[in-house]
Scaffold this motif. Sequence first.
Motif, PDB file in Angstrom:
ATOM      1  N   HIS A  94       0.877  -1.312   0.049  1.00 54.32           N
ATOM      2  CA  HIS A  94      -0.105   0.010   0.154  1.00 54.32           C
ATOM      3  C   HIS A  94       0.844   1.211  -0.080  1.00 54.32           C
ATOM      4  O   HIS A  94       0.423   2.293   0.427  1.00 54.32           O
ATOM      5  CB  HIS A  94      -0.814  -0.149   1.348  1.00 54.32           C
ATOM      6  N   GLU A  95       1.959   1.240  -0.554  1.00 54.25           N
ATOM      7  CA  GLU A  95       2.838   2.100  -0.707  1.00 54.25           C
ATOM      8  C   GLU A  95       4.001   1.914  -1.888  1.00 54.25           C
ATOM      9  O   GLU A  95       4.070   0.915  -2.253  1.00 54.25           O
ATOM     10  CB  GLU A  95       3.568   2.867   0.701  1.00 54.25           C
ATOM     11  N   ASP A  96       4.392   3.074  -2.418  1.00 59.61           N
ATOM     12  CA  ASP A  96       5.312   2.796  -3.519  1.00 59.61           C
ATOM     13  C   ASP A  96       6.622   2.624  -3.269  1.00 59.61           C
ATOM     14  O   ASP A  96       7.491   3.063  -3.962  1.00 59.61           O
ATOM     15  CB  ASP A  96       4.993   3.863  -4.972  1.00 59.61           C
ATOM     16  N   LYS A  97       6.872   2.219  -2.118  1.00 62.08           N
ATOM     17  CA  LYS A  97       8.298   1.698  -1.612  1.00 62.08           C
ATOM     18  C   LYS A  97       8.169   0.423  -1.063  1.00 62.08           C
ATOM     19  O   LYS A  97       7.116   0.034  -0.650  1.00 62.08           O
ATOM     20  CB  LYS A  97       8.669   2.828  -0.511  1.00 62.08           C
ATOM     21  N   THR A  98       9.699  -0.259  -1.026  1.00 63.25           N
ATOM     22  CA  THR A  98       9.631  -1.546  -0.535  1.00 63.25           C
ATOM     23  C   THR A  98      10.535  -1.331   0.719  1.00 63.25           C
ATOM     24  O   THR A  98      11.515  -0.717   0.594  1.00 63.25           O
ATOM     25  CB  THR A  98      10.102  -2.407  -1.593  1.00 63.25           C
ATOM     26  N   PHE A  99      10.274  -2.023   1.961  1.00 58.73           N
ATOM     27  CA  PHE A  99      10.798  -1.884   3.046  1.00 58.73           C
ATOM     28  C   PHE A  99      11.022  -3.510   3.593  1.00 58.73           C
ATOM     29  O   PHE A  99      10.687  -3.820   4.617  1.00 58.73           O
ATOM     30  CB  PHE A  99      10.531  -1.300   4.211  1.00 58.73           C
ATOM     31  N   GLY A 100      11.804  -4.387   2.499  1.00 55.32           N
ATOM     32  CA  GLY A 100      11.778  -5.746   3.005  1.00 55.32           C
ATOM     33  C   GLY A 100      10.498  -6.603   3.058  1.00 55.32           C
ATOM     34  O   GLY A 100       9.398  -5.988   3.260  1.00 55.32           O
TER      35      GLY A 100
END
Length: 263
Positions: A94-100
């Motif tokens: 649900h966001e255009d970033k990836t955190f693992g």
Amino acid sequence: MGGFNFSSSSFSRTRAEEISYPPGITAISIAAFNSENVRVDSVKAVKDVDSNTFYAPKLLLPIGTYTIVAVAHGVSGTSIEAASIDSPTLARLHEDKTFGVFSCVKEGINVSGAAVTIDLAMGKRKNARFALETEDIVPDGVASIWIQINLGGTTMPKAPTFNPATGYATGNWKTSRNINTGQGKMFSSTVDLLLPAADSRMTVSLTPLNAIKNPLTQYQHSFSDVPFAQNTIVRATGFLFGPNTSFNISFDTEWEPEYPLPF
């Protein structure tokens, strides 16, 4: 009760106990699908918002056989919800970033009338990671570094999707992050990304920006055909803001001919 037919079936709570999350993993989603791939129950939780559910997620399922899908990942803030699991082959962030990202799909899970504890072995990370570490200090005027990976890809959607069974993204997207610097010290940061395929070779662009986000092209670097793989870190180290100046120091230790002084 004329006109109505009532039936009942036993329900069993499934649970995952004693969860220990890797650093940075702050969201969990688990969903159960029946033999017709219909989602029967699901749970979502974000650490520090739904801490009880985060550490002890539970599903309430009728007796039967299920496919269990789980996705664990990081979020940029507690306002971002955990991943949505649409099917055993499709999950949405649900966001255009990836955190693992960790994920798994377990088929043929039998639920009886008794409590069931399901082993969700998440395996290794599904994301790759790019790490930038400069060996020179950030000069005055550099406010941030714009890191772009896979410049030939399309813009990442606001809710990127991937296959939780394989971990591969459903699109060939460009990853773009503008990361603030600390002037007067070396820069170090990381960017996580989901890959479109196992063999992913991509272009990486590093562009320092000033305070009004104008590119400082004299510091720009670009690298092509960089290999990325799941659970693998591509670590770029070097001198971003200037040439690597070094010295070769040598000495001539031979004395000149002696001057004799008899007495």
